[in-house]
Design a protein around this motif. Structure first.
Motif, short mmCIF file in Angstrom:
data_model
loop_
_atom_site.label_atom_id
_atom_site.label_comp_id
_atom_site.label_asym_id
_atom_site.label_seq_id
_atom_site.Cartn_x
_atom_site.Cartn_y
_atom_site.Cartn_z
N CYS A 132 2.10 -0.70 9.39
CA CYS A 132 1.06 0.15 9.47
C CYS A 132 0.75 0.04 10.85
O CYS A 132 0.93 -0.92 11.76
CB CYS A 132 -0.04 -0.64 8.66
N LEU A 154 -9.80 -1.94 2.77
CA LEU A 154 -9.14 -0.71 2.79
C LEU A 154 -9.54 0.23 1.95
O LEU A 154 -9.64 -0.16 0.53
CB LEU A 154 -7.66 -1.27 2.63
N TYR A 198 -5.78 5.36 6.06
CA TYR A 198 -6.81 4.34 5.10
C TYR A 198 -7.82 4.01 6.35
O TYR A 198 -7.86 4.49 7.41
CB TYR A 198 -6.19 3.28 4.71
N THR A 199 -9.11 3.59 5.94
CA THR A 199 -10.13 3.11 6.71
C THR A 199 -9.93 1.63 6.45
O THR A 199 -9.81 1.05 5.48
CB THR A 199 -11.16 3.66 6.54
N VAL A 200 -10.33 0.68 7.41
CA VAL A 200 -10.35 -0.81 7.38
C VAL A 200 -11.56 -1.37 8.26
O VAL A 200 -11.59 -0.91 9.52
CB VAL A 200 -9.16 -1.48 7.76
N SER A 221 -8.27 -7.20 4.82
CA SER A 221 -7.55 -6.40 3.55
C SER A 221 -8.41 -5.75 2.61
O SER A 221 -8.13 -4.75 1.86
CB SER A 221 -6.43 -7.19 3.14
N MET A 268 0.89 -1.16 0.00
CA MET A 268 -0.01 0.04 0.00
C MET A 268 0.91 1.19 -0.10
O MET A 268 1.86 1.12 0.68
CB MET A 268 -0.79 0.02 1.18
#
Length: 328
Positions: A255, A324, A227-229, A321, A222
């Motif tokens: 991360c 994301l 980001y959001t997850v 994942s 990445m």
């Protein structure tokens, strides 16, 4: 001839009577003492006979039935707990690097406690070394209690010799994060008890997995940024939750995720043995922690102060994942 007066005669008579009374008292005391001795002796014999009877009864209760012929019923067992969690994916020996690792285990019975467990991976096979201090069980069997009772004693797994305070059962297993059926033979009751064990892959170090088995932050490649997850949270009583989706930051192949609990009562988290403190002073407890793996449960612990004394609770976080997205 001697003559006695009336006075002398009366005195002699009194002496005779007194002597007779004293003799009677001595005789009575002697008889009472003898009776007492007989009673004490009889009581001692009765106590001894009672003790012998109790010992014989205890021996009968322990059973002289040949070992392995009995199977514990549900009435003999404590409540059975489900050991498999939703979303678990079995991990087999061919996915692991040969070696010996300490591993965590969950048991369907709260009575089956194993202080130390080691996983041995070699030549495509796995064995769990169940290192115990208790001598409550004499044998184990890789299968159900009924199968153990019907099997030959040569197929039972014996308890190994003591070493460093532990005695060890060596149990073959096919996969981690999957139920393993086994039976344990009680020394006292001579009954086989069914147990379901689960050996947790998330308690192994990342180095135990072969390349490509786990999805790491570096594997996702990445671009650095926020980001959001979506994150799945499991463990504890199920009353606590975490905010999802959550913020996650990629930087140089690593991360960090922001984890916000639904309670303000957590004062630290443990991730891979490292302690992390809250990043906020008010509101629900919020932490920034490293993410080592995606799409598989990641083991963590969080200390709550909501109980009478602080208490560490084991949880898992699973980062998806596929969910994301760049942060808005």
């Amino acid at each position: 001839m001697l003559h006695f007066g009336r006075k002398e005669t009366l005195m002699a008579s009194k002496k005779i009577r007194l002597t007779a009374v004293l003799l009677c008292l001595v005789l009575a005391l002697s008889m009472l003492s003898a009776c007492g001795s007989k009673d004490d002796a009889a009581e001692g014999e009765t106590q001894e006979e009672t003790q012998e009877t109790q010992e014989e009864t205890e021996e009968e209760e322990q059973g002289e039935e040949p070992s392995g012929t009995g199977v514990a019923t549900s009435d003999d067992m404590t409540a059975v707990e489900d050991v498999v969690e939703e979303g678990m994916v079995p991990v087999t020996a061919d996915q692991l690097v040969d070696g010996t690792y300490e591993i965590n285990m969950k048991s369907s019975s709260s009575m089956f406690k194993v202080p130390v467990i080691k996983l041995v991976v070699q030549d495509g096979k796995m064995q769990a070394l169940l290192m115990m201090t208790s001598e409550a069980y004499s044998h184990m069997y890789a299968g159900t209690a009924e199968e153990a009772a019907a099997a030959s004693e040569a197929d039972w797994i014996p308890l190994g010799d003591e070493e460093n305070g532990f005695r060890t059962f060596v149990l073959p297993i096919d996969a981690l994060d999957a139920p393993v059926s086994c039976a344990a033979l009680s020394v006292k009751k001579q009954l086989w008890y069914d147990r379901t064990l689960l050996f947790r892959a998330d308690s192994l170090p990342l180095e135990a997995f072969k390349e490509g088995v786990l999805t790491t932050p570096a594997d996702l490649a990445m671009a650095d940024g926020e980001y959001t997850v979506e994150v799945a949270f499991a463990g504890g009583t199920g009353k606590t939750t975490v905010t999802t989706p959550t913020k996650i930051v990629f930087a140089d192949g690593t991360c960090t995720a922001t984890i916000e609990f639904s309670s303000p009562n957590y004062d630290y988290m443990l991730v891979n043995g490292e302690k992390y403190l809250p990043v906020n002073e008010e509101g629900n407890s919020t932490f920034e922690i490293p993410v080592s793996v995606f799409d598989r449960p990641m083991a963590i612990a969080a200390d709550t102060t909501a109980m009478s004394t602080p208490h560490e609770i084991d949880y898992t976080l699973t980062f998806d994942s596929a969910s994301l997205k760049p942060a808005a």
